[in-house]
Structures are given as structure tokens and as C-alpha cells.
Scaffold this motif. Sequence first.
Motif, mmCIF file in Angstrom:
data_model
loop_
_atom_site.group_PDB
_atom_site.id
_atom_site.type_symbol
_atom_site.label_atom_id
_atom_site.label_comp_id
_atom_site.label_asym_id
_atom_site.label_seq_id
_atom_site.Cartn_x
_atom_site.Cartn_y
_atom_site.Cartn_z
ATOM 1 N N ALA A 161 0.852 -1.187 0.000
ATOM 2 C CA ALA A 161 0.000 0.000 0.000
ATOM 3 C C ALA A 161 0.891 1.241 0.000
ATOM 4 C CB ALA A 161 -0.896 -0.008 1.226
ATOM 5 N N GLN A 162 0.493 2.230 -0.747
ATOM 6 C CA GLN A 162 1.282 3.450 -0.872
ATOM 7 C C GLN A 162 0.733 4.517 0.059
ATOM 8 O OE1 GLN A 162 4.150 3.273 -2.938
ATOM 9 N NE2 GLN A 162 3.398 1.188 -2.681
ATOM 10 N N ALA A 163 1.436 4.758 1.149
ATOM 11 C CA ALA A 163 1.008 5.743 2.146
ATOM 12 C C ALA A 163 0.993 7.135 1.532
ATOM 13 C CB ALA A 163 1.952 5.707 3.343
ATOM 14 N N GLY A 164 0.002 7.908 1.895
ATOM 15 C CA GLY A 164 -0.058 9.302 1.447
ATOM 16 C C GLY A 164 -0.619 9.494 0.057
ATOM 17 N N LEU A 165 -1.074 8.442 -0.577
ATOM 18 C CA LEU A 165 -1.631 8.544 -1.925
ATOM 19 C C LEU A 165 -3.130 8.784 -1.821
ATOM 20 C CD1 LEU A 165 -0.918 8.255 -4.953
ATOM 21 C CD2 LEU A 165 -1.455 5.834 -4.736
ATOM 22 N N THR A 166 -3.591 9.915 -2.324
ATOM 23 C CA THR A 166 -5.022 10.222 -2.271
ATOM 24 C C THR A 166 -5.764 9.456 -3.369
ATOM 25 O OG1 THR A 166 -4.874 12.084 -3.802
ATOM 26 C CG2 THR A 166 -4.525 12.569 -1.449
ATOM 27 N N ASP A 167 -7.069 9.355 -3.209
ATOM 28 C CA ASP A 167 -7.898 8.700 -4.228
ATOM 29 C C ASP A 167 -7.731 9.373 -5.584
ATOM 30 O OD1 ASP A 167 -8.911 6.983 -2.295
ATOM 31 O OD2 ASP A 167 -10.821 8.034 -2.099
ATOM 32 N N SER A 168 -7.743 10.704 -5.593
ATOM 33 C CA SER A 168 -7.653 11.427 -6.868
ATOM 34 C C SER A 168 -6.281 11.258 -7.510
ATOM 35 C CB SER A 168 -7.999 12.902 -6.693
ATOM 36 O OG SER A 168 -7.135 13.518 -5.778
ATOM 37 N N ASP A 169 -5.217 11.277 -6.714
ATOM 38 C CA ASP A 169 -3.872 11.047 -7.273
ATOM 39 C C ASP A 169 -3.750 9.625 -7.812
ATOM 40 O OD1 ASP A 169 -3.131 13.616 -6.628
ATOM 41 O OD2 ASP A 169 -1.659 13.044 -5.101
#
Length: 108
Positions: free
Chosen positions: A87-95
Motif C-alpha cells: 500500500a502506498q502511504a499518502g496517496l489520495t484517491d484522486s492522485d
Amino acid sequence: MNKIVRWTSVLAVVTLGFAAAAQAQDGKDLAKSHACFTCHAMAGTKVGPGFAEIAAKFAGKPNAAQTLAEAMEHGEKGTFGAMPMPAQAGLTDSDAKLIADWILSQKK
């Protein structure tokens, strides 16, 4: 009047083309800023598969962008072998969605 309609149509197509190109660049820039290139190359395997291979695997599949975005956000394993995608921490849904759309636009 017909000329106005034609020029308006041409302008709309050109504008959409520029918007798609800008979105693609945004996706690539986001992939760079989220360190996706640490494990993935444009083509060929690094730690994970290249973006072109990911695009080819998901080409034509329903909800491909959503599936990729969820894999980035929550992690995934088994699609490309035994190596898990954390899982990529800090990745928003929109990004994640912009990056997924950019990945799917890559061709082999």
C-alpha cells in the motif's frame, strides 16, 4: 452559421486533446512524486512490472483504472507474480486515479 459550428467543433476537439495531454503529464508527474519509478520502469521489470506491461494486462478490462488505483492505495499481490505491491502511504484517491489513467495510456 455552418462555419461557426465547424470551428467550434474543431476547437472543442483540440481543447480536449490538450486536456488529455495535460492529464497524462499530471499522472506521470504524480508517479514520479510518489516514487513509483523506484520499483517500476516504463517497460520491463525492475522490482515490479513496467508501466507498459501493466497497461497491456489491464487493457480493455472493465473498471481497470479503479482496480489499479485500489491496488496502489491498499496494496495487492498475485497479479504479476509473488512480489506484492505494498500500500502506498499518502496517496489520495484522486492522485491514484490520475496515476492509474496515465499507466493505462502507456503502450508497449
